[in-house]
Scaffold this motif. Structure first.
Motif, PDB file in Angstrom:
ATOM      1  N   ILE A 151       0.637  -1.474   0.072  1.00 26.08           N
ATOM      2  CA  ILE A 151       0.410  -0.139   0.350  1.00 26.08           C
ATOM      3  C   ILE A 151       0.826   1.256   0.183  1.00 26.08           C
ATOM      4  O   ILE A 151       1.739   1.411   0.981  1.00 26.08           O
ATOM      5  CB  ILE A 151      -0.742  -0.157   1.561  1.00 26.08           C
ATOM      6  N   ALA A 152       0.495   2.240  -0.731  1.00 23.67           N
ATOM      7  CA  ALA A 152       1.378   3.446  -0.484  1.00 23.67           C
ATOM      8  C   ALA A 152       1.100   4.379   0.592  1.00 23.67           C
ATOM      9  O   ALA A 152      -0.306   4.801   0.536  1.00 23.67           O
ATOM     10  CB  ALA A 152       1.209   4.137  -2.510  1.00 23.67           C
ATOM     11  N   PRO A 153       2.758   5.093   1.126  1.00 19.71           N
ATOM     12  CA  PRO A 153       2.182   5.481   1.668  1.00 19.71           C
ATOM     13  C   PRO A 153       1.845   6.786   1.767  1.00 19.71           C
ATOM     14  O   PRO A 153       0.420   7.387   2.399  1.00 19.71           O
ATOM     15  CB  PRO A 153       3.672   6.465   2.010  1.00 19.71           C
ATOM     16  N   ALA A 154       1.075   7.353   0.220  1.00 19.92           N
ATOM     17  CA  ALA A 154      -0.344   8.482   0.039  1.00 19.92           C
ATOM     18  C   ALA A 154      -0.886   7.840   0.528  1.00 19.92           C
ATOM     19  O   ALA A 154      -2.198   9.188   0.445  1.00 19.92           O
ATOM     20  CB  ALA A 154       0.367   8.937  -1.304  1.00 19.92           C
ATOM     21  N   ALA A 155      -1.633   6.675   0.145  1.00 23.91           N
ATOM     22  CA  ALA A 155      -2.606   5.940  -0.090  1.00 23.91           C
ATOM     23  C   ALA A 155      -3.861   6.716   2.004  1.00 23.91           C
ATOM     24  O   ALA A 155      -4.290   6.837   2.010  1.00 23.91           O
ATOM     25  CB  ALA A 155      -3.425   5.049  -0.572  1.00 23.91           C
ATOM     26  N   VAL A 156      -2.868   6.134   2.062  1.00 19.17           N
ATOM     27  CA  VAL A 156      -2.527   5.665   3.891  1.00 19.17           C
ATOM     28  C   VAL A 156      -2.603   7.378   4.400  1.00 19.17           C
ATOM     29  O   VAL A 156      -3.560   7.544   4.757  1.00 19.17           O
ATOM     30  CB  VAL A 156      -1.333   5.205   5.123  1.00 19.17           C
TER      31      VAL A 156
END
Ligand SMILES: CC(C)(COP(=O)([O-])OP(=O)([O-])OC[C@H]1O[C@@H](n2cnc3c(N)ncnc32)[C@H](O)[C@@H]1OP(=O)([O-])[O-])[C@@H](O)C(=O)NCCC(=O)NCCSC(=O)C[C@@](C)(O)CC(=O)[O-]
Length: 300
Positions: A151-156
């Motif tokens: 999961i991309a950090p940006a999505a979190v």
């Protein structure tokens, strides 16, 4: 002394996936023992659909049955208004909404998209606020998803930021399947803290791959000071096959005291509570500290 606030997950995240029904009096006994150990934040119940998570169906009886200790916050999961209303009637001090950084997990866990979950939470936050309750927001799958992988950090950061702007007082970052490693944890936290102040962030790491303590150490080094954990490492998520429990509270306390960080927790009493609940459930104790405790005379 610098301190860390522990949020105890044992009675909720810890028990929600137990295959055999855990008697209500054992759940109540666990919450009371944890409070006696010095834990000041205990997630005691969950007001979700009993068809989805039957183990948590007696949340009202648990919350109303405990002898409350002054200064302890007894919280509950509330996925929607229906859950919140029951939680309020049962006297929850704090409630929590929960969504995910990945669409697939959100759909399987709460049967809606991430965007729909945020819409659902709007009236929950509004009513909770009217009643003067703090609200926690969980983001699951922050370091990996059982269905989507990385999961991309940006999505979190996007989901954590949305929960914060919606009015959540604190955002708990869940490594639901425990696949994270320290480098990934730092990258994720660096992205999230662009959206949410560090002081409002909690680490909620599962220990499936034995990385949870390393990941916690990494985020502690970044200044994070709120940690979720579960006595005896109890738990697992019903919607993440094979995932084991949260990092064991005993192990976290041992680490924190060793670092000179205050928790307010009596570790000896906590070890006994971990042993007691493991015995009640007929489970192996998932805490390494709990297993080792009597073998050495030097304890922090
Ligand atoms: C979210 C829902 C309710 C949506 O479920 P749904 O089926 O989409 O909801 P619905 O509104 O269509 O309602 C369907 C039925 O559920 C009932 N219902 C509806 N809401 C409630 C409620 N609050 N309490 C009791 N009953 C409820 C409602 O009354 C109705 O009953 P029927 O008319 O069919 O008899 C469902 O998907 C659900 O309960 N999911 C369970 C999710 C869950 O508990 N997961 C585990 C906790 S999250 C977690 O562990 C992760 C975390 C937080 O620890 C962080 C991490 O580690 O990553």
């Amino acid at each position: 002394m610098d301190s860390v606030r522990l949020v105890e997950m044992g009675p909720r995240d810890g028990l929600q996936n137990e295959p055999a029904r855990v008697p209500t009096n054992i759940k109540i006994g666990l919450v009371e023992r944890l409070a006696d150990c010095g834990l000041t934040h205990i997630e005691a119940a969950s007001f979700v659909s009993p068809r989805w998570v039957p183990q948590m169906a007696d949340g009202g009886e648990v919350l109303t049955g405990i002898h409350r200790k002054d200064g302890v916050v007894y919280s509950a999961l509330t996925p929607n208004l229906q859950g919140l209303k029951v939680a309020l009637a049962a006297g929850a001090d704090e409630v929590a909404v929960f969504t995910a950084a990945s669409e697939s997990f959100c759909q399987r866990n709460i049967n809606c998209s991430v965007a729909q979950s945020l819409e659902r939470f709007t009236p929950v936050l509004q009513l909770a606020r009217e009643r003067g309750l703090r609200v926690r927001g969980y983001v699951s799958t922050v370091l990996g998803c059982p269905y989507e992988g990385d999961i991309a950090p940006a999505a979190v950061a996007r989901v954590a930021g949305a929960l914060y702007r919606l009015g959540c007082d604190e955002i708990s970052l869940g490594d639901t399947i425990g696949t994270g490693t320290p480098k990934k944890a730092i990258a994720m936290l660096s992205a999230v803290r662009q959206e949410v102040p560090l002081a409002r962030l909690a680490a909620h790491f599962h220990d499936t791959y034995g990385q949870a303590l390393a990941n916690l150490y990494a985020v502690l080094e970044q200044g994070l000071r709120i940690i979720d954990s579960s006595v005896a490492g109890l738990g697992g998520c019903p919607y993440a096959k094979g995932a084991t429990g949260n990092v064991a509270t005993e192990d976290v306390v041992y680490l924190l005291h060793g670092l000179g960080l205050n928790t307010g927790v009596n570790l000896d009493q906590l070890v006994h509570t971990g042993r007691w609940i493991s015995l009640q459930l007929g489970r192996e104790n998932g805490s390494k500290t709990g297993l080792a405790w009597d073998n050495h005379s030097r304890k922090p």
